[in-house]
Design a protein around this motif. Structure first.
Motif: not given
Length: 704
Positions: A334-346, A514-515
């Motif tokens: 809570p309070g850490r809003r994950l926005l994006d994950a972008s994968a590379y090879r390593d 929540q905001w």
């Protein structure tokens, strides 16, 4: 002095009655919706003429502001090159030209990941112009690129052009060896078209009658568009569709999403006509997005989702069985809003928000640990640019703050070193030390603390204690966060003693999911009362006074402007509303209008729900203009070809405001879209017009 004696245009009253849930409403200005009616065009032109007359006294000030913006901008410049394949790609701007020029130059050393330092005065060896926006825009009053992609082998360019402002793009393909366009022409596409990895096909989307991207198409290069194949169609009007390839080039990902629900489909990149395979079947209220990686030789998907995780969680699943076992990589916090994950090879790049600020970190596949990239300033904006390369040793970052101009870094992932590639020049002797920035907190009616970001010029003294002119900006919808970034145009206000502030009200995304939830649907009024609370706090603490306080917002932020004009007309001296969504109830009641059904997840469905109808009617600006109220001065800016917020909304609103004696102006661009005019000089002139009006309202124009 304003030309008060000029007579404003008066729109005819042609009452039209609508009835919903037993409530009959007579709307005298709905006739203005008939865009092709000569009476409507005549009225808009009369409004423009009136606005021109009322603001004629600001012509010299507008000229000075334009010159200041232009004088601080390095007009002939180059962007930092980005590597793709065997080329460095970058953009040029040239003094006197409205639009950018897309270029590339060959890479001499395949192991070299250090972008060349380019100078406008020095010829770049082997430079090739891919697309010159000034050439493509010739003969058109409006020009916008919606797609721009180069095939993986570097031989062809795909580009989509809109010359009306209605966000429907014509796709073309250019042979980069000859500079000639192929016969391929695809009309009426949406933005974001791309080449397939092998370059034989183009994947693009089209929109339905409600302007909703709904169908994904496959075009074979060199063939007639009439033979293009629809590979996916989403019939549910609540959902938008988009498509793109994973960085690994293994899959085409088709994304389907509403404001609260999403579903993603995979298609093997080597078999694009095969049946799209759902990753996780859609469930109402569950959102997710994915990125493909290869970890320990296994095809995996990293999926960011909110299933039982309000601020989102990151999991890893087998690409062959995505509904099987989930390995939790980043648990919900809570309070850490994950926005994006972008994968590379390593490794992967993870972007998130914490304590109201954007963050970027590098995810280690082996340990699931995230190494956050730190910055020293109390307020800033940062984001990863997303290299198209699968195995780069560096990640490109964009960084800025209220006082730090746009800055480009490359993060060397192995060492963690931030390598400065460019800091955008600001001409005219700009010194960031001359300006201060801070975050303060206001308290809303229900006790919620609202963050407020401030910037000012130090030579006018520290803010607070002695009221100063203050420009307050707000948005507060769609979980969109307004970042404390840099603006050249804003310096013209700061240098005249104006404090600039952003009210990070609920409905935005600054403080987590929540905001957002607390500022949408049947909680939407929190957005408006939060903004009023911020304004009252800034007055109470001596930052400003009502006669020197101006407010600004655009689109959904324009609805915010209209709402606060009704809620607290005595708090503001003036309100600037850009492409404002001020007739929201009328729009959301009509499912035949562009984007209406999609918007029900954000605002509610007043067509079928009487409670939503009553709630929206209680706050929509056009419905709530009041007799006997002294409104602040109002300037509404709109565009005739806007497909997102139709021009008719501010046109009706201004007509209604005039009925009750408000000093309201309407400026309608007759050839433009939701983003306003095109071309950088046109945009600067437009901004100079708006800033001059704001300075006039704050009483600073006469002394300029």
């Amino acid at each position: 002095m304003t030309s008060e004696a000029v007579t404003p245009p008066v729109a005819d009253r042609r009452p039209l009655t609508r009835t919903h849930h037993g409530d009959a409403v007579s709307d005298p200005y709905e006739w203005l919706r008939a865009k092709d009616d000569e009476d409507v065009i005549g009225h808009l032109e009369a409004e423009n003429a009136y606005t021109d007359e009322r603001t004629a006294h600001l012509e010299e000030l507008r000229g000075r502001l334009f010159d200041e913006i232009k004088g601080r901008t390095l007009e002939t410049d180059l962007s930092v090159p980005s590597r793709r394949g065997h080329w460095w790609y970058y953009g040029r701007t040239v003094e006197g030209k409205q639009y950018g020029i897309n270029c590339r130059a060959p890479i001499s050393d395949p192991d070299d990941w250090t972008p060349p330092v380019l100078s406008p005065e020095t010829e770049v060896p082997g430079e090739q112009v891919l697309l010159d926006g000034n050439v493509e825009a010739d003969g058109h009053d409006f020009f916008s690129l919606g797609s721009l992609d180069v095939s993986n082998d570097g031989t062809r360019l795909l580009y989509g052009v809109d010359v009306a402002g209605d966000e429907r793009y014509t796709l073309r393909i250019r042979d980069l060896a000859t500079g000639d366009d192929l016969p391929d022409v695809v009309e009426n596409t949406s933005s974001g078209a791309v080449f397939s990895p092998e370059g034989r096909h183009v994947v693009y989307t089209t929109v339905d009658d409600a302007w909703r991207p709904d169908t994904v198409w496959l075009h074979e290069v060199g063939t007639d568009a009439a033979s293009d194949q629809a590979i996916f169609t989403e019939p549910d009007e609540r959902y938008w569709v988009g498509a793109g390839f994973t960085r690994s080039d293994r899959y085409l990902v088709i994304g389907v999403g509403s404001s609260i629900t999403s579903e993603e489909f995979l298609v093997p990149a080597d078999d694009l006509t095969s049946e799209p395979r759902s990753v996780w079947p859609r469930r109402e209220g569950v959102e997710y997005s994915l990125t493909h990686a290869v970890v320990d030789g296994e095809d995996v998907l990293y999926i960011l989702h909110n299933d039982g995780a309000l601020d989102f969680e990151l999991v890893r699943v087998a690409a062959s069985d995505p509904t099987g076992d989930r390995h939790v990589v980043l648990p919900h916090l809570p309070g850490r809003r994950l926005l994006d994950a972008s994968a590379y090879r390593d490794w992967a790049v993870v972007e998130y928000r914490r304590d109201g600020l954007a963050r970027v970190g590098i995810l280690d596949y082996a340990t699931d640990e995230v190494r956050e990239i730190g910055f020293d300033e109390p307020l800033y904006a940062v984001g990863a640019s997303g290299s198209s390369e699968w195995a780069p040793p560096v990640i490109r970052l964009g960084y800025a703050s209220f006082t730090t101009p746009g800055t480009v870094y490359d993060l060397e992932v192995a060492t963690g070193e931030l390598l400065l590639r460019k800091s955008q020049p600001v001409l005219g002797g700009y010194d960031p030390a001359d300006y201060g920035q801070e975050r303060v907190w206001a308290v809303a009616d229900d006790g919620t603390r609202i963050p407020v970001s401030l910037v000012w010029k130090r030579s006018f003294g520290e803010p607070g204690g002695s009221p100063r002119p203050l420009h307050l900006y707000g948005y507060g919808s769609y979980e969109h966060s307004i970042e404390p970034g840099f603006s050249v145009a804003r310096l013209s206000m700061l240098d005249r003693g104006v404090i600039f502030a952003i009210a990070h009200v609920r409905g935005g995304g600054e403080m987590g999911r929540q905001w957002y939830e607390e500022g949408k649907l049947l909680h939407k009024r929190n957005t408006f009362t939060d903004f009023v609370a911020v304004g009252r706090h800034l007055v109470a603490e001596g930052y400003t006074s009502p006669d020197r306080l101006v407010a600004e917002g655009g689109s959904a932020g324009g609805l915010l402007m209209g709402a606060v004009a009704n809620l607290a007309p005595d708090l503001f001296a003036g309100i600037l509303a850009g492409v404002p969504f001020v007739d929201a109830l009328t729009t959301i009641l009509d499912p035949s209008l562009p984007l209406t059904v999609i918007e029900w997840d954000e605002w509610g469905d007043p067509l079928h729900n009487a409670d939503v109808y009553a709630y929206m009617k209680s706050y929509t600006p056009y419905e709530n203009v009041q007799e006997g109220v002294r409104y602040p001065r109002i300037l509404a800016v709109t565009s005739l070809n806007d497909t997102r917020v139709l021009y008719v909304e501010p046109a009706k609103w201004v007509a209604r405001l005039r009925e009750v004696g408000a000093d309201a102006l309407l400026k309608c661009e007759m050839v433009a879209g939701h983003g306003g005019v095109s071309g950088r000089y046109n945009s600067w002139r437009e901004r100079a017009f708006e800033l001059a009006w704001l300075l006039d309202v704050m009483g600073l124009a006469e002394n300029d």
